[in-house]
Design an enzyme around this catalytic site. Structure first.
Site, PDB file in Angstrom:
ATOM      1  CG  ASP A  12      -2.734  -8.273   1.084  1.00  0.00           C
ATOM      2  OD1 ASP A  12      -1.913  -8.346   1.999  1.00  0.00           O
ATOM      3  OD2 ASP A  12      -3.847  -7.718   1.204  1.00  0.00           O
TER       4      ASP A  12
ATOM      5  CG  HIS B 148      -6.523  -5.420   2.198  1.00  0.00           C
ATOM      6  ND1 HIS B 148      -5.855  -6.188   3.141  1.00  0.00           N
ATOM      7  CD2 HIS B 148      -7.771  -5.239   2.688  1.00  0.00           C
ATOM      8  CE1 HIS B 148      -6.655  -6.442   4.161  1.00  0.00           C
ATOM      9  NE2 HIS B 148      -7.824  -5.899   3.912  1.00  0.00           N
TER      10      HIS B 148
ATOM     11  CG  HIS C 179      -1.964  -1.006   1.275  1.00  0.00           C
ATOM     12  ND1 HIS C 179      -2.819  -1.290   0.238  1.00  0.00           N
ATOM     13  CD2 HIS C 179      -2.287  -1.876   2.268  1.00  0.00           C
ATOM     14  CE1 HIS C 179      -3.621  -2.271   0.573  1.00  0.00           C
ATOM     15  NE2 HIS C 179      -3.333  -2.648   1.785  1.00  0.00           N
TER      16      HIS C 179
ATOM     17  CG  ASP D  36      -4.697  -9.786   3.927  1.00  0.00           C
ATOM     18  OD1 ASP D  36      -4.310  -8.652   4.272  1.00  0.00           O
ATOM     19  OD2 ASP D  36      -4.494 -10.267   2.786  1.00  0.00           O
TER      20      ASP D  36
HETATM   21  C1  LIG Z   1      -8.498   4.234   6.655  1.00  0.00           C
HETATM   22  C2  LIG Z   1      -9.398   3.852   7.764  1.00  0.00           C
HETATM   23  N1  LIG Z   1     -10.131   4.738   8.426  1.00  0.00           N
HETATM   24  N2  LIG Z   1     -10.834   4.062   9.338  1.00  0.00           N
HETATM   25  C3  LIG Z   1     -11.766   4.679  10.253  1.00  0.00           C
HETATM   26  C4  LIG Z   1     -10.533   2.730   9.250  1.00  0.00           C
HETATM   27  C5  LIG Z   1     -11.085   1.624  10.093  1.00  0.00           C
HETATM   28  C6  LIG Z   1      -9.628   2.576   8.249  1.00  0.00           C
HETATM   29  N3  LIG Z   1      -9.102   1.357   7.826  1.00  0.00           N
HETATM   30  N4  LIG Z   1      -7.847   1.212   7.615  1.00  0.00           N
HETATM   31  C7  LIG Z   1      -7.301   0.056   7.143  1.00  0.00           C
HETATM   32  C8  LIG Z   1      -8.070  -1.035   6.704  1.00  0.00           C
HETATM   33  C9  LIG Z   1      -7.443  -2.176   6.202  1.00  0.00           C
HETATM   34  C10 LIG Z   1      -6.055  -2.238   6.133  1.00  0.00           C
HETATM   35  C11 LIG Z   1      -5.403  -3.458   5.566  1.00  0.00           C
HETATM   36  C12 LIG Z   1      -4.080  -3.596   5.470  1.00  0.00           C
HETATM   37  C13 LIG Z   1      -3.515  -4.792   4.811  1.00  0.00           C
HETATM   38  O1  LIG Z   1      -3.473  -5.900   5.279  1.00  0.00           O
HETATM   39  N5  LIG Z   1      -3.061  -4.641   3.579  1.00  0.00           N
HETATM   40  O2  LIG Z   1      -2.592  -5.681   2.868  1.00  0.00           O
HETATM   41  C14 LIG Z   1      -5.293  -1.157   6.587  1.00  0.00           C
HETATM   42  C15 LIG Z   1      -5.901  -0.021   7.088  1.00  0.00           C
HETATM   43 ZN   LIG Z   2      -3.969  -7.044   3.183  1.00  0.00          ZN
END
Ligand SMILES: Cc1nn(C)c(C)c1/N=N/c1ccc(/C=C/C(=O)NO)cc1
Ligand SMILES: [Zn+2]
Length: 369
Positions: A180, A182, A143, A268
């Site tokens: 992944d 995501h 990311h 994941d």
């Molecule tokens: C933005 C945001 N804002 N809010 C309120 C929330 C709950 C947000 N989620 N963030 C995230 C959600 C999923 C990932 C996955 C990472 C991974 O495993 N990548 O491969 C990382 C950050």
């Molecule tokens: Zn991921």
């Protein structure tokens, strides 16, 4: 088969701290405080320890990571961003642009070791020291943008390694496959106009980054046709992923003819991951590894380097990881039977569903596959 393995205890010391929310420090005051950040060392350590107790680790070739140099990082990142991470890490720490990516004290040095570990794995494979490799690195990278940390990612480990393979090792064509759950938005951004790096991402449709990775994004300019997004519907299981590989990923690799295949190996997409809604089993991940390695054997003498990305289920990350590394090494441990008993065929939505096949056909039409 000689399989390299990159690991360093320092990867576990990247401190993402404790929060009161899943990975957000809660400002509202309505969450009981003091839980571990969702992206912590636990699942990575459990993965390595299962390789150890299963006896597989003893059959792998250890590859020692090193710190990536600033020159290597800035083939993908801006110099200002690299300096920003260094400063935050040396001081009180801070967060990435999404408010969920922690840059803790000392994170900079660990993130250098993470990127450098994938580079060392690429060199070991290209030197022929090993046939393929798994770099169990942390923090993750897919990311990370050229100028920003996000999604728990600091430096674009796989993107940086792809640049290394091209610029330093002289390869003409490098493919990146991201399984992944995501979207590999950082990797896509880094090579979006580049026909020499094929970027493929299979991910849960619109999961994270929000709305990222639509199938219409196929590259731009000279890079048109060299980005492939497969936004699978939530609930996709082993059947959907196997079909996506057979109908999209493998044909795209055959058309591109890579000299090296890099894998952004996030685990994941498993059926028990808290940050995904997919149904892939350990056997399913093992099957994806088989399909990829079979294509690599036909296309690039088996040259595959996998770099760990996401994966947050303490129960399933170890088994999914073991299933993959067993295939890399061409070894079957006694654990594999346990995996099958844990995940009998009937569990969840393992079979390909019509709506999943329909999405695959929409991607094939757009990609000309
Ligand atoms: C933005 C945001 N804002 N809010 C309120 C929330 C709950 C947000 N989620 N963030 C995230 C959600 C999923 C990932 C996955 C990472 C991974 O495993 N990548 O491969 C990382 C950050
Ligand atoms: Zn991921």
């Amino acid at each position: 088969m000689q399989t390299g393995f990159v690991w360093h205890e320092r990867y576990m010391w990247h401190n993402t701290g404790r929060a009161s929310g899943p990975f957000l420090s809660d400002a509202s005051g309505w969450m009981e405080p003091d839980i571990r950040h969702t992206e912590n060392s636990d699942t990575k350590r459990r993965f390595r320890n299962l390789l150890d107790v299963s006896g597989l680790l003893d059959q792998l070739v250890p590859i020692a990571p090193r710190a990536a140099t600033v020159e290597e990082l800035t083939r993908f990142h801006t110099a200002a961003y690299v300096e920003h991470v260094r400063e935050l890490s040396a001081g009180a720490g801070g967060e990435g642009v999404d408010g969920t990516t922690v840059i803790g004290k000392g994170t900079y040095e660990v993130a250098l070791l993470s990127a450098g570990g994938v580079i060392e794995a690429v060199d070991a494979v290209l030197d022929g020291t090993v046939d393929n490799a798994y770099a169990l690195v942390r923090p993750c990278g897919h990311h990370a943008l050229p100028d920003a940390a996000m999604g728990f990612c600091i430096f674009g480990n796989v993107a940086i390694a792809a640049h290394h393979a091209r610029v330093v090792r002289g390869l003409r064509r490098v493919a990146i496959v991201d399984w992944d759950v995501h979207h590999g938005n950082g990797t896509q951004a880094g090579f979006y106009d580049d026909p020499n790096v094929l970027t493929i991402s299979l991910h849960q449709d619109s999961c994270f980054p929000p709305e990222s990775g639509p199938l219409e994004e196929t590259g731009e300019g000279a890079g048109e046709g060299f980005n492939l997004n497969v936004p699978l519907p939530p609930g996709s299981g082993d059947g959907a992923y196997e079909a996506a590989f057979e109908q999209l990923v493998i044909p795209a690799l055959e058309r591109f003819q890579p000299e090296l295949i890099l894998v952004a190996s996030g685990l994941d997409a498993s059926a028990m991951d808290p940050l995904g809604r997919m149904m892939v089993s350990p056997k399913g991940y093992g099957r994806l590894a088989e399909l990829l390695l079979d294509a690599a054997a036909r296309l690039c003498d088996g040259r595959v380097v996998m770099a760990h990305e996401g994966g947050y289920s303490a129960e399933l990350v170890p088994f999914c990881g073991l299933a993959i590394v067993e295939r890399l090494a061409g070894v079957e441990t006694e654990v594999r039977d346990t995996i099958l008993q844990l995940f009998p065929e009937h569990m969840g939505q393992q079979q390909l569903q019509p709506h999943e096949q329909a999405l695959i056909e929409r991607v094939a039409a757009v990609a000309g596959l």
